[in-house]
Motif scaffolding. Structure first.
Motif, PDB file in Angstrom:
ATOM      1  N   TYR A  28     -39.132 -55.614-104.822  1.00  0.00           N
ATOM      2  CA  TYR A  28     -39.647 -55.646-103.406  1.00  0.00           C
ATOM      3  C   TYR A  28     -40.075 -54.202-103.135  1.00  0.00           C
ATOM      4  O   TYR A  28     -39.397 -53.394-103.524  1.00  0.00           O
ATOM      5  CB  TYR A  28     -38.707 -56.087-102.419  1.00  0.00           C
ATOM      6  N   ASP A  29     -41.158 -54.058-102.330  1.00  0.00           N
ATOM      7  CA  ASP A  29     -41.680 -52.565-102.070  1.00  0.00           C
ATOM      8  C   ASP A  29     -40.954 -52.315-100.833  1.00  0.00           C
ATOM      9  O   ASP A  29     -41.373 -52.625 -99.702  1.00  0.00           O
ATOM     10  CB  ASP A  29     -43.205 -52.761-101.932  1.00  0.00           C
ATOM     11  N   TYR A  30     -40.090 -51.323-101.073  1.00  0.00           N
ATOM     12  CA  TYR A  30     -39.593 -50.905 -99.821  1.00  0.00           C
ATOM     13  C   TYR A  30     -39.697 -49.192 -99.679  1.00  0.00           C
ATOM     14  O   TYR A  30     -39.070 -48.490 -98.750  1.00  0.00           O
ATOM     15  CB  TYR A  30     -38.072 -50.581-100.137  1.00  0.00           C
ATOM     16  N   SER A  31     -41.047 -48.879 -99.854  1.00  0.00           N
ATOM     17  CA  SER A  31     -41.455 -47.479 -99.869  1.00  0.00           C
ATOM     18  C   SER A  31     -41.481 -47.207 -98.373  1.00  0.00           C
ATOM     19  O   SER A  31     -41.140 -46.096 -98.136  1.00  0.00           O
ATOM     20  CB  SER A  31     -42.942 -47.508-100.525  1.00  0.00           C
ATOM     21  N   ALA A  32     -42.082 -48.113 -97.407  1.00  0.00           N
ATOM     22  CA  ALA A  32     -42.369 -47.830 -96.129  1.00  0.00           C
ATOM     23  C   ALA A  32     -41.127 -47.844 -95.482  1.00  0.00           C
ATOM     24  O   ALA A  32     -40.806 -47.059 -94.537  1.00  0.00           O
ATOM     25  CB  ALA A  32     -43.080 -48.768 -95.470  1.00  0.00           C
ATOM     26  N   PHE A  33     -40.102 -48.709 -96.021  1.00  0.00           N
ATOM     27  CA  PHE A  33     -38.910 -48.654 -95.380  1.00  0.00           C
ATOM     28  C   PHE A  33     -37.978 -47.356 -95.524  1.00  0.00           C
ATOM     29  O   PHE A  33     -37.632 -46.781 -94.375  1.00  0.00           O
ATOM     30  CB  PHE A  33     -38.040 -49.867 -95.974  1.00  0.00           C
ATOM     31  N   GLY A 145     -45.763 -47.689 -86.677  1.00  0.00           N
ATOM     32  CA  GLY A 145     -46.467 -49.153 -86.743  1.00  0.00           C
ATOM     33  C   GLY A 145     -46.334 -49.820 -88.039  1.00  0.00           C
ATOM     34  O   GLY A 145     -47.003 -50.975 -88.298  1.00  0.00           O
ATOM     35  N   ASP A 146     -45.926 -49.088 -89.025  1.00  0.00           N
ATOM     36  CA  ASP A 146     -45.738 -49.778 -90.377  1.00  0.00           C
ATOM     37  C   ASP A 146     -44.772 -50.968 -90.349  1.00  0.00           C
ATOM     38  O   ASP A 146     -43.834 -50.934 -89.849  1.00  0.00           O
ATOM     39  CB  ASP A 146     -45.109 -48.731 -91.543  1.00  0.00           C
ATOM     40  N   VAL A 147     -45.170 -51.850 -91.200  1.00  0.00           N
ATOM     41  CA  VAL A 147     -44.148 -53.078 -91.588  1.00  0.00           C
ATOM     42  C   VAL A 147     -43.476 -52.668 -92.673  1.00  0.00           C
ATOM     43  O   VAL A 147     -43.813 -52.381 -93.644  1.00  0.00           O
ATOM     44  CB  VAL A 147     -45.259 -54.266 -92.062  1.00  0.00           C
ATOM     45  N   LEU A 148     -42.243 -52.482 -92.037  1.00  0.00           N
ATOM     46  CA  LEU A 148     -41.199 -52.089 -93.207  1.00  0.00           C
ATOM     47  C   LEU A 148     -40.331 -52.977 -94.034  1.00  0.00           C
ATOM     48  O   LEU A 148     -40.107 -52.805 -95.154  1.00  0.00           O
ATOM     49  CB  LEU A 148     -39.791 -51.496 -92.279  1.00  0.00           C
ATOM     50  N   TRP A 149     -40.426 -54.414 -93.553  1.00  0.00           N
ATOM     51  CA  TRP A 149     -39.695 -55.386 -94.226  1.00  0.00           C
ATOM     52  C   TRP A 149     -40.167 -56.828 -93.881  1.00  0.00           C
ATOM     53  O   TRP A 149     -40.303 -56.977 -92.685  1.00  0.00           O
ATOM     54  CB  TRP A 149     -38.333 -55.462 -94.353  1.00  0.00           C
TER      55      TRP A 149
END
Length: 225
Positions: A28-33, A145-149
């Motif tokens: 899973y890409d957690y980079s934004a989180f 405004g990023d989608v984190l998850w």
């Protein structure tokens, strides 16, 4: 014949290997989180697309506990709901349309959790009676405004039902009894708690990361780098 069998074996082996690779889960890409690193969460009343009008606030009543256990400060949901209504937003659909920057200005939270309930309640299908709750969630950073998850979860009483004994008559009686119990005891609310815990669990694959108030926070950060 032996040569043909060997070629057949190679073909079958390549299919198995290809299928095995295709079913492997990608990380899973957690980079934004990790980049936004939220500490406080605003939970919006869930949008309800199920036929049961109780679904939205039933699920809403369950989400604070798993988020708090995950290590986040969660704004009190009753206060949030009343604040929305005082600002003229009377239902979940309108609340979900509010700009993230405006939510940040009003509530001061780092992120907002948007939930949609697609299944809620009991269904009777002659030989089975089931209570199921299915919900999906999206965590959005209110600063960027990023989608984190994003994730979804389903819980159902059918997971614990065993209709193998008693034959057809036994299955019909069991389904009828379960339907009565489901209606009288509001098991949907109980199942909603299970679905909410699954949706917001930090322990499942693709779940949310532990927050800064969790003792597992540092471990989680290191594990996903």
């Amino acid at each position: 014949m032996r040569l043909k069998s060997f070629k057949t074996y190679l073909v079958l082996a390549s299919i198995v290997l290809t299928t095995g690779c295709a079913t492997q889960q990608t990380p899973y890409d957690y980079s934004a989180f990790e980049r936004n690193n939220p500490a406080s969460i605003l939970v919006l009343p869930p949008v309800n697309t199920s036929p049961d009008v109780k679904a939205s606030y039933s699920v809403l009543s369950h989400v604070t506990a798993p988020l708090a256990e995950a290590g986040y400060y969660v704004l009190p949901v009753a206060v949030v709901d009343e604040t929305f209504k005082q600002n003229g937003l009377m239902n979940a659909d309108e609340m979900h349309m509010a700009p993230p920057a405006k939510l940040r200005e009003i509530f001061g939270a780092d992120a907002a959790l948007y939930i949609e309930v697609s299944r809620y309640g009991s269904s009777y299908k002659v030989i089975t009676s089931e209570v199921a709750v299915e919900a999906s969630g999206k965590l959005v950073d209110l600063r960027s405004g990023d989608v984190l998850w994003e994730g979804s979860a389903l819980a159902s009483t059918a997971e614990n039902q065993n209709n193998s004994g008693g034959g057809l008559v036994g299955m019909l009686i069991s389904a009828a009894v379960n339907q009565v119990l489901n209606s009288l005891t509001d098991r949907s609310h109980e199942v909603a708690g299970i679905a909410s815990s699954r949706l917001l669990s930090t322990q499942r694959y693709g779940g949310i990361l532990s927050g800064p108030r969790s003792p597992l926070y540092k471990q989680a950060q290191l594990a996903h780098r």
